[in-house]
Design an enzyme around this catalytic site. Structure first.
Site, short mmCIF file in Angstrom:
data_model
loop_
_atom_site.label_atom_id
_atom_site.label_comp_id
_atom_site.label_asym_id
_atom_site.label_seq_id
_atom_site.Cartn_x
_atom_site.Cartn_y
_atom_site.Cartn_z
N LYS A 191 41.23 -7.75 -9.37
CA LYS A 191 40.93 -8.39 -8.09
C LYS A 191 41.18 -9.89 -8.23
O LYS A 191 40.78 -10.49 -9.24
CB LYS A 191 39.46 -8.12 -7.75
N SER A 248 35.24 -5.64 -0.33
CA SER A 248 36.34 -6.58 -0.42
C SER A 248 37.36 -6.24 -1.50
O SER A 248 38.46 -6.77 -1.46
CB SER A 248 35.80 -7.99 -0.70
N SER A 261 31.15 -4.21 -2.30
CA SER A 261 32.59 -4.48 -2.34
C SER A 261 33.37 -3.69 -3.38
O SER A 261 34.59 -3.73 -3.38
CB SER A 261 32.83 -5.98 -2.57
#
Lengths: 95, 479, 488
Positions: free
Chosen positions: C76, C156, C180
């Site tokens: 990420k 996310s 997330s």
């Protein structure tokens, strides 16, 4: 919770985020709705409840007083938008 | 500067509280391993944490905690077993995180006091916080330059109650606080380098009335400026109030060139710092054993030492006060006085040594004569090897050459002649040569003794022990 | 090589079926081919190949293998990677190149992993759709039957989730503040684990909400999650909130089954409007665990309804302060201006997207003078009650079973103009975040349109081992082997 435009402008100024004139009203409605929603917390009786400030059960760890960092101005300045010599530079600040 | 301000409409009294920012004496910063030394090249003493790079996290420096606790114990404060680090949020280009890590609701030290001659000044609190970086406004015509070397350095903010009643009291308090910090070794007290800065909260009132509205004078970086700034600010406030005006609570700056204070460009949100507990840090927990451990290594405090100097070492109040104004001074004295007459030693230290240091503008740590060597000089005077005058001459030579007394005495042949045999032949010679005067003396003109003494001193280039000479002459002339 | 997981790669390399370089080269091609997902912010082919070559060299030299040798991993774009730009999917950091490496990615690199791509996310990890990214939305590899609209991968950590779900990479790194990792794992039909707060170092992860942020693994099966977590976790002296707990052998714990485990089913999670398929799946999950030997216990977590509002005070408050450092002075975007105040306002206006600005404003408001106690302190008090609910429940149970998200993946663009509707995605994931507890999402079935649904297991602090054990049993019973349309 209704937020007025002046309040939105005040918090935007505190947060240093420019908001365009017409945007303030929309934000006031939007933020007001969110604040109204979170106010459901008022239903909870918390009179005898201490605020939870941290999650971990352990105590604050300490570092020893040893110089083991710094000394790399190039790494510090490498992403700077503007520099003057080894200084960061910003538009003139008036005291 | 009297304690009261004489206004047009009668006397006004000051109420002054101080907020002192003292840089903690530590090798590394409060939350990073970058160094704290003064005067380094820009941005060379900055870690990724100090520059607030994304994802960087603080880890607290144990020495800074210890220094804060030691300082708190030094002024009799209460050490909190549980304290919290908060974020104080505001934007400034030399504040990299966009917040300062400080202690707001739960400081590490509460309470305590420091006495000045006029009164006991209550200390409200001491807390730990980060210093900001340095903004340089005058090096570039269009830009402000930022050096983060100071950013993250540990500060102790020490706040007093509004107990001070005059500019002089404020100056005296700061002098004593500075001495205490230096005494404890928790801050070097160097105001020129910014290790010690002071803000003053100043208000005026009719004597004994409730507190008036205060203004805060920021960044006073010398004791003289502190005194002057409070003096002019008090007068300014009195003028306004007597003219029917009101004091606005605001932050002001002192302009020493003009001798006036002026309001800082106020920011509308200046007071909304949005403090909240820093979620990157846990509460600081201190147990009794830790606090006791620091108490155990705490040096004897100035007041206790002063009393001991009077009571056990027989010094005058004045000398004891002078010798305990700085820990290094007291240490020097005690070291020099080891095994010899304490009063004699006190005289040498307060007289010759402090006088000379003062003249040169030096701290005692920089004295070129070590305590042990001053002690040796005192011994040479005490045992008659040197006269007092010669002793001072040797002191001067020691100061200039950084050599021990014995060497100087040897080299310069300064040794006092106390040997009766050697002096006796000189005296005999003199009395034979000046037989007429000897006759006059014996006839009652005893004032001539001085003449004879002088002659012997002259013959020995001043090295004769005057006491021995006196005794010999009397013995020869009066028998 | 597409379907190989971490354990498979380990075994394949050991048997010499392929080299690490072959595997990584193969996956780099797959990454290029997956462009349509818009899951990648920055590719790291050199870095991945260097790691693979080092792994092969070690093997050739007869050195012991490292646990993640040759494993290509999606990262990420919130983890700082040295000399590789790290954007948080924000215009603010679009050209930021960290001169440092996050602890978690450094740990993985030290374990032999080949970090291959920085993946898309909601800007500064604020969102549940990966649609607030500066670089545009990531697409979920799954589509509903008879509905060609692209779907959100959740967020996310949507970029990592999409790449793992599409079998482009075997594993990804996510971060979880309020869900997330878990919500995108559920939306994409993969496993996502949020460890206990303090288990993985936060050092070098762009901060969103410091008291909630945790890094965690995203994989296609529970065993791989256990393997990846073991390599990520551990005490870090650079993070004051990092726990000194020992890291157990999570993989070994998987074998112990769930016999005699007590699993709590909280009645408060049965919310209005929950899709039937989800309700059915939840009951089924409980039945599977019971059949595997666990005892199912009805429990009450009474303050659950207040978790979401609590979260939406605390997280924005912390974010408003954490994001204050983006001021255009030392790094990141700087909007031209003549005066410093103007520079701040323009930079932060131009650098932050609408959702980030919204949260910073909310956070600023709830911390401001006169409102702090009513909002922030109140939320912290309720947070303690929520943590207390769990603490009490764990007196009589070992793990909690709930759905992960209230719906399956929604079409891209939906809910974008209704913040509260978007926030409701986190309704089941936020309570464990507030309490700092480990929680995993396991793909357990499909809804009637063929979209994946996940079940969540929540455990005691630092008891990821039990969570993984129960997840393994759930995985075995569910037999989830569906693949998204993108792969087919």
């Amino acid at each position: 919770m209704a937020l007025d435009r002046a309040t939105v402008e005040r918090i935007a100024a505190l947060a240093r985020i420019e908001i365009a004139g017409e945007e303030a009203d929309a934000l006031a409605a939007e933020l007001g709705a969110i604040l109204g929603w979170v106010e459901t917390l008022n239903e909870v009786d918390t009179a005898d409840v201490a605020p939870m400030t941290s999650v971990g059960g352990h105590s604050l760890p300490w570092r020893r007083d040893v110089v083991d960092d710094g000394g790399y101005p190039d790494r510090i300045l490498t992403n700077a938008p503007d520099t003057a010599g080894a200084f960061f530079a910003v538009p003139k600040v008036v005291e | 500067m009297s304690a009261l301000i004489e206004g047009q409409q009668g006397p006004w009294e000051y109420a002054i509280g101080l907020e002192v920012h003292a840089q903690v004496a530590s090798a590394a910063k409060l939350f990073s391993g970058a160094p704290t030394a003064f005067g380094a090249d820009p941005n060379t003493q900055v870690s990724l944490v100090d520059a607030a790079m994304p994802g960087m996290l603080p880890v607290i420096n144990q020495a800074c905690i210890e220094q804060a606790v030691l300082t708190g114990l030094g002024f009799g404060g209460t050490i909190a077993c549980h304290s919290i680090f908060d974020r104080k949020n505001y934007f400034y280009p030399d504040l990299p995180q966009g917040y300062q890590i400080s202690q707001y609701t739960q400081p590490i030290v509460s309470g305590g006091a420091i006495a000045i001659p006029e009164r006991t000044v209550r200390i409200t609190r001491l807390h730990l916080e980060q210093d900001a970086g340095k903004s340089i406004h005058d090096r570039d015509p269009d830009r402000t330059l930022i050096d983060l070397n100071r950013a993250g350095v540990a500060l102790m903010e020490i706040v007093t109650e509004p107990d001070l009643r005059s500019p002089d009291e404020a100056a005296e308090f700061l002098t004593r606080l500075r001495a205490l910090l230096r005494w404890l070794g928790t801050c070097d007290g160097n105001m020129q380098e910014g290790s010690l800065r002071c803000d003053a909260n100043v208000s005026v009132r009719r004597p004994g009335a409730v507190l008036g509205t205060r203004t805060e004078i920021k960044n006073l970086n010398s004791i003289r400026f502190l005194r002057e700034a409070i003096d002019v600010e008090g007068r300014r406030q009195v003028e306004i109030i007597e003219a029917g005006g009101g004091i606005e609570q605001e932050t002001r700056l002192f302009d020493p060139d003009r001798g006036e204070t002026r309001a800082m460009r106020t920011k509308e949100d200046a007071h909304d710092y949005r403090y909240f507990p820093d979620p990157d840090l846990l509460p600081l927990e201190l147990d009794g054993a830790f606090i006791d451990g620091i108490r155990a290594v705490m040096p004897e405090l100035p007041e206790a030492r002063r009393r001991r100097f009077v009571k056990d070492l027989g010094l005058s109040d004045y000398d004891a006060g002078l010798l305990t104004a700085e820990r290094a001074r007291a240490d020097y004295f005690e070291s020099a006085a080891m095994g010899r007459d304490t009063k004699q030693t006190a005289n040498w230290v307060t007289g010759e040594l402090l006088g000379r240091l003062n003249k040169e503008g030096l701290e005692i740590e920089a004295a070129p004569i070590p305590a042990a060597e001053l002690g040796e000089l005192i011994d040479l005077v005490a045992d008659g090897t040197l006269s007092g005058r010669m002793g001072r001459e040797v002191f001067e030579a020691m100061w200039n050459t950084r050599r021990p007394a014995a060497t100087i005495v040897e080299e310069r042949g300064l040794k006092q002649i106390s040997d009766t045999g050697a002096l006796e032949s000189l005296v005999d010679e003199l009395l034979t040569r000046e037989a007429d005067k000897a006759f006059e003396y014996r006839a009652g003109k005893t004032k001539l003794l001085g003449f004879f003494v002088g002659q012997v001193m002259k013959a020995t280039s001043g090295k004769a022990n005057p006491k021995t000479v006196n005794e010999l002459l009397r013995a020869k002339l009066e028998t | 090589m597409r379907r190989l997981g971490l354990a498979d790669i380990r075994a394949g390399l050991a048997r010499g079926e392929f080299s690490a370089v072959e595997l990584v080269e193969d996956r780099l091609v797959a990454l290029e081919a997956a462009e349509a997902l818009n899951a990648i912010v920055t590719l790291m082919p050199e870095r991945a190949l260097d790691a693979a070559r080092a792994a092969d060299r070690r093997r050739a030299a007869g050195e012991p293998a490292l646990p993640l040798d040759g494993v290509p991993i999606a990262v990420k774009d919130l983890f700082c990677t040295e000399c590789v730009r790290t954007t948080a999917s924000s215009a603010m950091l679009e050209s930021f190149v960290p001169p440092y490496e996050s602890t978690v990615t450094a740990n993985l690199t030290a374990a032999g992993a080949a970090l291959a791509a920085k993946t898309n996310l909601d800007e500064f990890a604020m969102g549940s759709s990966t649609a607030t990214s500066r670089f545009g939305p990531t697409t979920n590899p799954w589509k509903a039957k008879g509905d060609q609209r692209p779907r959100a991968p959740g967020g996310s950590s949507g970029g990592s989730a999409a790449l793992v779900a599409a079998s482009v990479l075997p594993a990804g790194l996510g971060t979880d503040t309020g869900g997330s990792i878990r919500q995108p794992a559920a939306f994409c039909g993969i496993v996502g684990l949020k460890p206990t707060y303090g288990r993985c170092s936060r050092w070098g992860i762009v901060a969103f909400a410091s008291s909630l942020d945790q890094a965690g693994p995203m994989t296609r099966n529970v065993r791989d999650a256990a393997i990846l977590l073991a390599a990520m976790a551990g005490h870090d002296p650079k993070d004051s909130t990092s726990a000194r707990e020992p890291v157990p052998d999570f993989e070994a714990a998987l074998g112990s089954g769930v016999k005699n485990l007590r699993i709590g089913v909280p009645l408060e999670y049965r919310v209005d409007g929950m899709p039937d398929a989800l309700d059915v799946l939840w009951r089924e999950g409980a039945r599977w665990l019971a059949e595997a030997g666990a005892e199912i216990v009805d429990i009450s977590l009474p303050h659950t309804p207040y978790a979401l509002p609590t979260y939406y005070i605390i997280a924005p408050a912390e974010a408003s302060s954490n994001l204050a450092r983006y001021d255009g002075v030392r790094y990141g975007l700087r909007a031209p201006a003549r005066a410093i105040e103007e520079q701040y306002a323009h930079t932060r206006r131009a650098g932050f997207g609408a959702e980030v600005r919204r949260r910073v404003l909310i956070g600023t408001y709830v911390l401001s003078a006169g409102y702090y106690d009513a909002y922030y302190t109140k939320a912290q008090r309720v947070r303690r009650l929520i943590a207390g609910d769990f603490e009490q429940a764990f007196g009589k149970i070992d793990a909690v079973l709930t759905p992960t998200a209230p719906t399956a993946a929604f079409p891209l663009g939906e809910k974008m103009d209704d913040p509260i509707a978007m926030y409701l995605n986190d309704i089941f994931t936020v309570p464990a975040s507030l309490a700092g507890l480990p929680a995993i999402s396991v793909p357990a079935g499909l809804d009637h349109t063929g979209l994946p649904l996940g079940l969540q297991l929540i455990g005691r602090p630092f008891d990821e081992a039990t969570v993984l054990r129960a997840a393994k049993a759930l995985e075995a019973a569910a037999g989830f082997d569906a693949e998204p349309e993108f792969v087919r």
